[in-house]
Design an enzyme around this catalytic site. Structure first.
Site, PDB file in Angstrom:
ATOM      1  N   LYS A 167      43.131  45.081  34.395  1.00  0.00           N
ATOM      2  CA  LYS A 167      44.361  45.182  34.107  1.00  0.00           C
ATOM      3  C   LYS A 167      45.277  46.112  35.017  1.00  0.00           C
ATOM      4  O   LYS A 167      46.422  45.979  35.070  1.00  0.00           O
ATOM      5  CB  LYS A 167      44.418  45.793  32.660  1.00  0.00           C
ATOM      6  CG  LYS A 167      43.345  44.846  31.682  1.00  0.00           C
ATOM      7  CD  LYS A 167      44.163  43.580  31.380  1.00  0.00           C
ATOM      8  CE  LYS A 167      43.448  42.622  30.475  1.00  0.00           C
ATOM      9  NZ  LYS A 167      43.837  41.309  30.173  1.00  0.00           N
TER      10      LYS A 167
ATOM     11  N   LEU B 199      42.074  31.265  31.072  1.00  0.00           N
ATOM     12  CA  LEU B 199      43.778  31.538  30.747  1.00  0.00           C
ATOM     13  C   LEU B 199      44.441  32.088  31.869  1.00  0.00           C
ATOM     14  O   LEU B 199      44.024  33.335  32.258  1.00  0.00           O
ATOM     15  CB  LEU B 199      43.774  32.292  29.451  1.00  0.00           C
ATOM     16  CG  LEU B 199      42.716  32.217  28.324  1.00  0.00           C
ATOM     17  CD1 LEU B 199      42.829  33.131  27.210  1.00  0.00           C
ATOM     18  CD2 LEU B 199      43.210  30.732  27.493  1.00  0.00           C
ATOM     19  N   ASN B 200      45.192  31.275  32.441  1.00  0.00           N
ATOM     20  CA  ASN B 200      46.024  31.601  33.776  1.00  0.00           C
ATOM     21  C   ASN B 200      47.376  31.458  33.595  1.00  0.00           C
ATOM     22  O   ASN B 200      48.103  31.097  34.608  1.00  0.00           O
ATOM     23  CB  ASN B 200      45.395  30.522  34.861  1.00  0.00           C
ATOM     24  CG  ASN B 200      45.811  30.684  36.071  1.00  0.00           C
ATOM     25  OD1 ASN B 200      45.667  31.808  36.571  1.00  0.00           O
ATOM     26  ND2 ASN B 200      46.383  29.702  36.811  1.00  0.00           N
TER      27      ASN B 200
ATOM     28  N   LYS C 115      48.595  36.382  38.438  1.00  0.00           N
ATOM     29  CA  LYS C 115      47.748  37.314  38.497  1.00  0.00           C
ATOM     30  C   LYS C 115      46.433  36.851  39.357  1.00  0.00           C
ATOM     31  O   LYS C 115      45.837  37.620  39.914  1.00  0.00           O
ATOM     32  CB  LYS C 115      47.432  38.089  37.006  1.00  0.00           C
ATOM     33  CG  LYS C 115      46.662  39.281  37.326  1.00  0.00           C
ATOM     34  CD  LYS C 115      46.604  40.066  35.837  1.00  0.00           C
ATOM     35  CE  LYS C 115      45.668  41.129  36.139  1.00  0.00           C
ATOM     36  NZ  LYS C 115      45.201  41.740  34.783  1.00  0.00           N
TER      37      LYS C 115
END
Length: 516
Positions: free
Chosen positions: A404, A121-122, A135
């Protein structure tokens, strides 16, 4: 959610009187719902008319998904779960990882690997860490980015077992262009890389429940009018891209999905073997990796049994009166890592039957100009209830290593971990397998500021807890052990000298070092 948001529509009072006179509130609410859907349909058509060609076709497909989500949003009456119906999952529905691993691996691991696709998941940007762009392009270890490490891991598998495991990136309109530019550097690596885009949905005005954008362009103020609708969109956008069918034709059977910033989410051969070795009639279509909850994970989604099905329960679905119970480590012992193994043919079947049912997450936002909007989202794990023979596997904590914040970044850059073929492994020199609790203050939030404050990353092999607050810098070769708390008061600055060893120390604003 009740239907009170409908009452804000202009003309409510007139409609209310007419509605009650003609057969009560239910009929009135249904009329209002239809009116809202009709208005939304008209607005979306106007947006489509602002462009032509391929962009129009892509947006048209996106809007079909959005209309379906909006329709379901208007239908929702009250909470999505009744607390009294929640049960603990049956014993055999969440298997311990050790039991899966104890079965061993077959002689020909390559057969299993050739049925696998790795999906990352990008869609996220690095803004929360003060970085521009995707990110996945932030350096996390020895100048390697999240994406570099992912490619290295899969290439290592393909070389070791002589296989062809492809990497698929689910990008969003925020990350697609920058990601595609960088992919050129992997041309000579032994891993095929595919991309597809998440949908682009319109943010809607909290008052009128209509789109805030006036056209499909992504420029100026209009750019704020669009959002990627959460990772639950993977099923529809993967299917719509044509890539799903292409991979099935190539003999691929399962995808391993995870967040690209979870450095613990590597391909696990034992879980893969468990999936592909099931008899056809009992083939498990969905595995969710869960792990034991600690006090740091109390908000994480958990697995429950609900109306005879395994189901993901998120904190947003929990009635206020039961939030403390949900956070309890004793009642809900595990949480979802978002490492998921899902059957490709099952995704195709459910998409074609329009049977993918995920709870809607209503995410309120305030735009730069102060306008209140809502965005409708779904979560990939929420679809677990739609798949046959779904299973939870309770995996070691090491498979959940998300980055995160810069506090997480400090851990993965330190000597707590060694890097081997793109995978981070806890150093054997650390006596306890748990990671230290690290809390860096607001002076460290942005990656650039964080890097300036460390001349080199401290030795953290024997660290249990680190709290740093205020204007603090670290010299070279600092060693941190036990519990270390460093607090620079407002206006003060603390420089930890090169070569310092802090063990169970509190360092306060006037640089007195005290035994803890």
């Amino acid at each position: 959610m009740d239907l009170s948001f409908l009452h804000i529509k202009v003309g409510f009072l007139t409609g209310y009187k007419r509605g009650v006179a003609n057969g009560g509130m239910a009929q009135f609410q249904e009329t209002m719902r239809q009116q809202l859907e009709s208005s939304m349909h008209d607005e979306l058509e106007k947006l489509l008319d602002t462009t032509t060609g391929a962009e129009r076709e892509v947006s048209k497909k996106d809007f079909e998904g959005f209309k379906n989500l909006f329709h379901r949003f208007l239908q929702v009456k009250g909470p999505s779960v009744e607390w009294i119906k929640i049960q603990r999952p049956p014993e055999d529905s969440i298997q311990p990882y050790d039991k899966i691993a104890a079965r061993g691996l077959p002689d020909n691991v390559a057969n299993s690997l050739n049925k696998l696709v790795v999906v990352k998941l990008n869609g996220g940007l690095g803004t929360s860490m003060g970085c521009k762009g995707p990110k996945s392009l932030i350096s996390v270890r020895n100048e390697n980015t999240f994406l570099d490490l992912t490619v290295q891991q899969i290439e290592h598998l393909n070389k070791t077992y002589n296989t062809d495991v492809p990497l698929v990136l689910m990008n969003s309109f925020n990350t697609d262009e920058d990601t595609k530019k960088i992919l050129q550097k992997y041309t000579h690596h032994r891993v095929k890389i595919h991309t597809f885009n998440q949908s682009r949905y319109p943010r809607i005005n909290k008052e009128s429940l209509l789109p805030v954008s006036t056209n499909l362009r992504m420029t100026g103020q209009n750019a704020e009018g669009w959002y990627p609708p959460g990772h639950g969109d993977i099923y529809a956008s993967f299917y719509n891209s044509g890539l799903l069918d292409q991979l099935i034709e190539q003999g691929k059977e399962y995808i391993f999905v995870s967040n690209i910033d979870n450095l613990g989410a590597t391909v696990d051969l034992h879980i893969l073997h468990h999936l592909v070795s099931q008899p056809n009639g009992k083939r498990c279509e969905f595995v969710m990796e869960v792990t034991d909850k600690t006090r740091a994970d109390v908000k994480g989604g958990t697995l429950i049994q609900y109306e005879g099905k395994l189901r993901l329960l998120e904190i947003a679905q929990v009635p206020k009166a039961h939030v403390d119970e949900f956070k309890s480590v004793s009642k809900f012992k595990i949480f979802n890592t978002n490492n998921l193994w899902i059957s490709l043919p099952a995704i195709k079947r459910l998409q074609e039957q329009n049977a993918m049912d995920m709870e809607i997450i209503v995410n309120p936002k305030t735009l730069d100009g102060g306008q209140n909007v809502i965005q409708l989202e779904t979560a990939v794990g929420a679809a677990i209830k739609c798949f046959d023979n779904a299973l939870g596997i309770n995996v070691p904590r090491s498979r959940f290593l998300p980055v995160k914040t810069t506090s997480d970044l400090l851990l993965v850059m330190s000597n707590l971990y060694s890097l081997d073929a793109g995978s981070l492994n806890m150093s054997p020199k650390r006596e306890f397998p748990t990671t230290p609790h690290v809390k860096l203050g607001s002076s460290f939030t942005k990656v650039q500021e964080y890097l300036i404050r460390f001349e080199s990353i401290p030795d953290m092999l024997e660290l249990d807890h680190l709290t740093v607050s205020g204007d603090v810098t670290f010299g070279k070769n600092v060693s941190l052990k036990g519990t270390v708390i460093i607090i620079a008061n407002h206006g003060d600055r603390i420089d930890i000298p090169a070569g310092s060893m802090l063990e169970n120390k509190i360092v306060s604003g006037n640089l007195r070092i005290l035994d803890h």
